[in-house]
Scaffold this active site. Sequence first.
Site, PDB file in Angstrom:
ATOM      1  N   LYS A 147      -8.474  11.678   2.742  1.00 28.14           N
ATOM      2  CA  LYS A 147      -7.324  11.273   3.238  1.00 28.14           C
ATOM      3  C   LYS A 147      -6.630  11.667   1.980  1.00 28.14           C
ATOM      4  O   LYS A 147      -6.971  12.048   0.879  1.00 28.14           O
ATOM      5  CB  LYS A 147      -6.991   9.752   3.573  1.00 28.14           C
ATOM      6  CG  LYS A 147      -8.012   8.698   2.584  1.00 28.14           C
ATOM      7  CD  LYS A 147      -7.414   7.245   2.826  1.00 28.14           C
ATOM      8  CE  LYS A 147      -8.039   6.595   1.825  1.00 28.14           C
ATOM      9  NZ  LYS A 147      -7.908   4.957   2.254  1.00 28.14           N
ATOM     10  N   ARG A 157      -5.318  -5.808   7.966  1.00 28.43           N
ATOM     11  CA  ARG A 157      -4.401  -4.798   8.172  1.00 28.43           C
ATOM     12  C   ARG A 157      -4.459  -4.634   9.537  1.00 28.43           C
ATOM     13  O   ARG A 157      -3.145  -4.463  10.332  1.00 28.43           O
ATOM     14  CB  ARG A 157      -4.783  -3.655   7.206  1.00 28.43           C
ATOM     15  CG  ARG A 157      -4.841  -3.846   5.722  1.00 28.43           C
ATOM     16  CD  ARG A 157      -5.143  -2.373   5.110  1.00 28.43           C
ATOM     17  NE  ARG A 157      -6.507  -1.882   5.399  1.00 28.43           N
ATOM     18  CZ  ARG A 157      -6.892  -0.966   4.588  1.00 28.43           C
ATOM     19  NH1 ARG A 157      -6.109  -0.188   3.769  1.00 28.43           N
ATOM     20  NH2 ARG A 157      -8.056  -0.472   5.292  1.00 28.43           N
ATOM     21  N   TYR A 205      13.244  10.924 -25.090  1.00 26.49           N
ATOM     22  CA  TYR A 205      14.271  10.337 -24.616  1.00 26.49           C
ATOM     23  C   TYR A 205      14.283   8.899 -24.967  1.00 26.49           C
ATOM     24  O   TYR A 205      13.147   8.423 -25.194  1.00 26.49           O
ATOM     25  CB  TYR A 205      14.055  10.281 -22.989  1.00 26.49           C
ATOM     26  CG  TYR A 205      14.827  11.416 -22.141  1.00 26.49           C
ATOM     27  CD1 TYR A 205      15.979  11.770 -22.325  1.00 26.49           C
ATOM     28  CD2 TYR A 205      13.789  12.073 -21.392  1.00 26.49           C
ATOM     29  CE1 TYR A 205      16.437  12.799 -21.282  1.00 26.49           C
ATOM     30  CE2 TYR A 205      13.923  13.062 -20.700  1.00 26.49           C
ATOM     31  CZ  TYR A 205      15.503  13.562 -20.742  1.00 26.49           C
ATOM     32  OH  TYR A 205      16.021  14.527 -19.589  1.00 26.49           O
ATOM     33  N   MET A 236      10.098  14.430 -17.206  1.00 20.28           N
ATOM     34  CA  MET A 236       9.879  14.931 -16.104  1.00 20.28           C
ATOM     35  C   MET A 236       8.810  16.194 -16.024  1.00 20.28           C
ATOM     36  O   MET A 236       8.127  16.151 -15.262  1.00 20.28           O
ATOM     37  CB  MET A 236      11.105  15.203 -15.140  1.00 20.28           C
ATOM     38  CG  MET A 236      10.966  15.712 -13.861  1.00 20.28           C
ATOM     39  SD  MET A 236      12.367  16.015 -12.820  1.00 20.28           S
ATOM     40  CE  MET A 236      12.938  14.441 -12.718  1.00 20.28           C
TER      41      MET A 236
END
Length: 386
Positions: free
Chosen positions: A39, A134, A270, A317
């Site tokens: 997954k 779940r 930043y 970023m």
Amino acid sequence: MVTAIHRPTWLSVDLDAATHNLQAIRRWTKAKKVYAVLKANGYGLGAVQLAQAFETTAAADAFVVSNLDEALELRQAGIVRPIWVLGAWGYEDLDLFIKNKIVITVPSLDWLQHLPILSGQLMLSLAIDTGMTRIGFDQADQIAAAKQLIDQNPQLSLFSVYTHFATADESGEQSQHYFDMQLQRWHDLVDRQGFDPDLFSMANSATCIWHAGDPRISFAAIRPGQLISGVNVSNGDLPMPRDLQLEKVLGLYTELADVRFVKKGQALSYGATQTMPQDGYVGTMPFGYNDGWLRRMQGSSVLINQKKMPILGRITMDQTMVLLDQKYPLGTRVTLIGKDGPEEITLESVAAYSHTIVDEIQTTLAPRIKRIYTGDLAEVIGANNG
């Protein structure tokens, strides 16, 4: 998201090591079958490439994913072994499950009772909720009713009966007590239902490692996932067995894209949260939080020239700055996860610094990072051709 094939930042995935790990886990647990959990794009490593390697070597008997689209991706890549979708699913895509021979999870008796008319045979996995809370059955009478419905319908085929342990990767008396409670709950719910025990799937990665000798657990079919990467899935809470020899699968690398001399006291990045501690050199790497190296990694280290060097200022970023011990040429390799000479930064240490688990770090590494597959299996399956 476009993979940045021209950017000097890459994730190295050793398919031989991954296959070795899966085979070692089979031997360690003495499992009859191994269902490789792929997954989240194979925990970020590449589900298609791992599945092709595991199918080529017969290291896995089936594959497990989280949703239908992940399953279809494997089928479209030519994978022929069984594929099982773990997540609860509605009725709207049943034809796709049937057509592509994909196993669907049964989350409740109500779901099973309201199945529409089917276009063919549907393979099922029965979820047993022993304490994860779940999805799944938590009442013995409902399990009996579900089994009767499945047995009486020739269009329904039972692939597995499974559960999942919430505290298998944790130490301490309370965690062990909850694990034991779930085990007892499993036996209370399942033992007298008449299921074929070869259908039982109880062991995830942590159960495979730290509970392999427990006679109360079925190892008919195990479900290793993150463990395929060869890491400690308890994040160091439990020691890895010394005689389970797993290999590291992934490495994360970039290069210096800019090197500049900076005077002491100059603010960096930043927020100007950090200033240059002394006159010296700062390197900029083409790698940032959009790649998965989140801002909380500020102050952590990378490896350059077999030495640890600290990240300076806030991670941005697309770029991150590092304090250099000397001027290095552009293109100098930087190791974020992996070895550089005698030094190593492990996935576990990155997770610990980030106050999270190895799964989050690995699966957060963005699709835009190009994956480079290594090992003999990469050549066999043509993993890097396209």
